[in-house]
Scaffold this active site. Structure first.
Site, PDB file in Angstrom:
ATOM      1  N   HIS A 125      43.611  46.910  39.093  1.00 39.53           N
ATOM      2  CA  HIS A 125      43.283  46.100  37.926  1.00 39.53           C
ATOM      3  C   HIS A 125      42.176  46.747  37.089  1.00 39.53           C
ATOM      4  O   HIS A 125      41.503  47.682  37.525  1.00 39.53           O
ATOM      5  CB  HIS A 125      42.872  44.693  38.371  1.00 39.53           C
ATOM      6  CG  HIS A 125      44.034  43.848  38.778  1.00 39.53           C
ATOM      7  ND1 HIS A 125      44.778  43.127  37.894  1.00 39.53           N
ATOM      8  CD2 HIS A 125      44.590  43.626  39.997  1.00 39.53           C
ATOM      9  CE1 HIS A 125      45.741  42.481  38.537  1.00 39.53           C
ATOM     10  NE2 HIS A 125      45.643  42.781  39.820  1.00 39.53           N
ATOM     11  N   HIS A 126      41.973  46.194  35.932  1.00 41.89           N
ATOM     12  CA  HIS A 126      41.105  46.696  34.862  1.00 41.89           C
ATOM     13  C   HIS A 126      39.748  47.220  35.335  1.00 41.89           C
ATOM     14  O   HIS A 126      39.151  46.707  36.277  1.00 41.89           O
ATOM     15  CB  HIS A 126      40.871  45.587  33.824  1.00 41.89           C
ATOM     16  CG  HIS A 126      40.097  44.436  34.386  1.00 41.89           C
ATOM     17  ND1 HIS A 126      38.720  44.383  34.362  1.00 41.89           N
ATOM     18  CD2 HIS A 126      40.504  43.317  35.011  1.00 41.89           C
ATOM     19  CE1 HIS A 126      38.305  43.276  34.953  1.00 41.89           C
ATOM     20  NE2 HIS A 126      39.367  42.608  35.354  1.00 41.89           N
ATOM     21  N   ASP A 127      39.289  48.259  34.660  1.00 36.79           N
ATOM     22  CA  ASP A 127      37.937  48.802  34.811  1.00 36.79           C
ATOM     23  C   ASP A 127      37.614  49.304  36.217  1.00 36.79           C
ATOM     24  O   ASP A 127      36.446  49.425  36.573  1.00 36.79           O
ATOM     25  CB  ASP A 127      36.890  47.764  34.370  1.00 36.79           C
ATOM     26  CG  ASP A 127      37.098  47.340  32.930  1.00 36.79           C
ATOM     27  OD1 ASP A 127      36.986  48.211  32.043  1.00 36.79           O
ATOM     28  OD2 ASP A 127      37.398  46.152  32.684  1.00 36.79           O
ATOM     29  N   SER A 128      38.635  49.605  36.993  1.00 41.73           N
ATOM     30  CA  SER A 128      38.409  50.142  38.335  1.00 41.73           C
ATOM     31  C   SER A 128      38.392  51.664  38.300  1.00 41.73           C
ATOM     32  O   SER A 128      38.942  52.292  37.392  1.00 41.73           O
ATOM     33  CB  SER A 128      39.492  49.651  39.300  1.00 41.73           C
ATOM     34  OG  SER A 128      39.373  48.264  39.514  1.00 41.73           O
ATOM     35  N   SER A 148      37.253  46.085  38.311  1.00 43.82           N
ATOM     36  CA  SER A 148      35.901  46.648  38.416  1.00 43.82           C
ATOM     37  C   SER A 148      35.566  47.084  39.838  1.00 43.82           C
ATOM     38  O   SER A 148      34.411  47.060  40.254  1.00 43.82           O
ATOM     39  CB  SER A 148      34.860  45.654  37.898  1.00 43.82           C
ATOM     40  OG  SER A 148      35.131  45.328  36.543  1.00 43.82           O
TER      41      SER A 148
END
Length: 201
Positions: A129-132, A149
């Site tokens: 998922h996002h921003d990882s 994240s």
């Protein structure tokens, strides 16, 4: 058309390699393997190196899951020879980046602003998922989830169907067991299992 070697026998990676239109000169593995899809076993790493030096293959694809072995193979063959193979059945955000020499299999989902390091392997149905951030040489097993994240340092192995909760950092060389739910940071080299995940007994 250039020809590549599959280093470390994985039928699903070989299927992916052939489906993307690449030609495979053979399979390199320490153990003798049966011919699969008309691709035969070349021999061990040394036999693979000799074939590359003789011009019988221009690239390699690493099918091995274990991060330490992936790292050793990149060092042995040279990072410039390691080719990325990405399934057309993977969903990858335009804002995500994927490093060199990665394998991204069918059903993988990589969301917005994700950074995948070089020489990683993302197996079937893994989700980031996002921003990882996924560090170099890391492996995410089938069905595992990184929930936003998340930071994986280099050489992390995430087991099948494990879940890493948002904002968690997993230290270099750590192993997350299959089905684990990781709720807090994991220090380098740790092996954690269970729900919630804790040190292996």
């Amino acid at each position: 058309m250039s020809s590549c070697l599959l280093v470390g026998f994985d039928k699903e990676v070989l299927d992916l390699l052939l489906e993307t239109g690449l030609s495979c000169a053979g399979i390199v593995d320490p153990k003798r393997v049966q011919e699969y899809r008309s691709v035969h076993w070349i021999g061990n790493d040394q036999a693979g190196l000799e074939l590359v030096r003789a011009g019988g293959a221009q690239d390699i694809v690493i099918g091995v899951d274990l991060p330490s072995v992936r790292r050793r193979l990149v060092s042995l063959f040279g990072s410039g020879l390691v080719k990325s193979v990405v399934s057309s059945g993977a969903l990858i955000s335009e804002s995500a980046s994927i490093g060199a020499g990665c394998v991204v299999q069918h059903g993988v989902k990589i969301s917005a602003c994700v950074d995948i390091g070089s020489f990683c392997k993302l197996n079937h149905d893994a989700v980031v998922h996002h921003d990882s951030v996924v560090g170099c040489y890391s492996t995410i097993a089938p069905g595992a989830r990184l929930l936003g994240s998340v930071v994986l340092e280099d050489g992390v192995f995430i087991g099948s169907h494990a879940v890493v909760l948002p904002g968690v950092r997993v230290g270099e060389g750590s192993v997350i067991g299959a089905g684990a739910v990781v709720t807090r940071d994991v220090h380098a080299g740790a092996v954690v299992v269970g729900v919630p995940a804790g040190p292996r007994a």
